[in-house]
Design a protein around this motif. Sequence first.
Motif, PDB file in Angstrom:
ATOM      1  N   ALA A  89     -41.443 -16.464  49.880  1.00  0.00           N
ATOM      2  CA  ALA A  89     -42.145 -15.205  49.046  1.00  0.00           C
ATOM      3  C   ALA A  89     -41.260 -14.153  48.628  1.00  0.00           C
ATOM      4  O   ALA A  89     -41.428 -13.419  47.733  1.00  0.00           O
ATOM      5  N   ALA A  90     -40.344 -13.847  49.541  1.00  0.00           N
ATOM      6  CA  ALA A  90     -39.182 -12.594  49.464  1.00  0.00           C
ATOM      7  C   ALA A  90     -38.644 -13.007  48.159  1.00  0.00           C
ATOM      8  O   ALA A  90     -38.395 -11.982  47.237  1.00  0.00           O
TER       9      ALA A  90
ATOM     10  N   ALA B 208     -47.723 -11.049  50.648  1.00  0.00           N
ATOM     11  CA  ALA B 208     -46.884 -11.142  49.202  1.00  0.00           C
ATOM     12  C   ALA B 208     -47.946 -10.716  48.148  1.00  0.00           C
ATOM     13  O   ALA B 208     -47.516  -9.909  47.172  1.00  0.00           O
TER      14      ALA B 208
ATOM     15  N   THR C 165     -49.107 -14.722  55.246  1.00  0.00           N
ATOM     16  CA  THR C 165     -47.852 -14.491  54.439  1.00  0.00           C
ATOM     17  C   THR C 165     -48.329 -14.227  52.816  1.00  0.00           C
ATOM     18  O   THR C 165     -47.845 -13.421  51.977  1.00  0.00           O
TER      19      THR C 165
ATOM     20  N   LEU D 275     -36.375  -7.156  51.827  1.00  0.00           N
ATOM     21  CA  LEU D 275     -36.810  -8.549  51.177  1.00  0.00           C
ATOM     22  C   LEU D 275     -35.620  -9.342  51.452  1.00  0.00           C
ATOM     23  O   LEU D 275     -35.812 -10.517  51.917  1.00  0.00           O
TER      24      LEU D 275
ATOM     25  N   ILE E 121     -42.008 -17.337  54.249  1.00  0.00           N
ATOM     26  CA  ILE E 121     -41.874 -15.944  54.210  1.00  0.00           C
ATOM     27  C   ILE E 121     -40.440 -15.924  53.254  1.00  0.00           C
ATOM     28  O   ILE E 121     -40.323 -14.887  52.278  1.00  0.00           O
TER      29      ILE E 121
ATOM     30  N   LEU F 109     -40.793 -12.252  45.109  1.00  0.00           N
ATOM     31  CA  LEU F 109     -40.872 -10.907  44.838  1.00  0.00           C
ATOM     32  C   LEU F 109     -39.950 -10.251  44.135  1.00  0.00           C
ATOM     33  O   LEU F 109     -39.938  -9.271  43.257  1.00  0.00           O
TER      34      LEU F 109
ATOM     35  N   LEU G 140     -45.699  -8.691  56.042  1.00  0.00           N
ATOM     36  CA  LEU G 140     -44.892 -10.207  55.477  1.00  0.00           C
ATOM     37  C   LEU G 140     -44.024 -10.480  56.587  1.00  0.00           C
ATOM     38  O   LEU G 140     -43.971 -11.584  56.985  1.00  0.00           O
TER      39      LEU G 140
END
Length: 239
Positions: A90-91, A48, A44, A75, A87, A94, A35
């Motif tokens: 996505a962090a 993820a 990415t 993250l 990115i 999550l 990632l």
Amino acid sequence: MSLDAINAVNWSAIPNPTRDQWDDPEGVAHALRLLTVSTTANETGDAAASLAGRGFVCGHAAMVFPAAYAATPILLDLVEHGQRPRIRDAAVGLLSDALGYFPAAGHNRVGTPYGADVPLCCAIAQHIRSRREVLLAHGRSGKRLLAEAELHWRLTIEETELQPDGSLIAIVFLEGTPFHTPAEAEVHASSYMRPAPTVCVDALTADASGVACIQLRQTPSEAILGCTLYPAECGLREH
């Protein structure tokens, strides 16, 4: 920076509740590396998806794994320093899953620098709160994640006064959002063994600085300065 942080974690020491090789914490480390260095939307998305499907969280089971605690600051670094917006997005997604999902039975607590056996969700929330300015700058999704973390409050007792009826008035420092009372809380101190004793917070008054006054009912005799309180419901969260 994130790669160094990933390499600094002893992933092999983190429990794997399912014992399935796909949920191995080393796989979480690998996915975090992918990632971090991803350059295309597909890369990415694949990284993820790997984190969302095993080891970090399991989306279809709404389960969070112990490795999520170690992965959270990494993250958060990506939210701040990720090379591309996707990115960073996505962090945040999550992290929201990790905070909202339930741990596997018997794996709902982690050791932290500030205490042992802290509820996993509260430990993750503590990391998130520590990056408040980063999340506020991220926009709506960052603000929403921060608001979710604020619900996992933490109280640190700074002064106490025992009342004639056996209750305790305490000056505390509140991290998180002021909550409705009465509320059950776990009491954590270095002298306690599991399970942590619980108390009822009958009243709470807080100001904007985080300084608060609480009244505790059924106070354990070991209640001392420096004890921390967490929501009792968080300690019960598990599949």
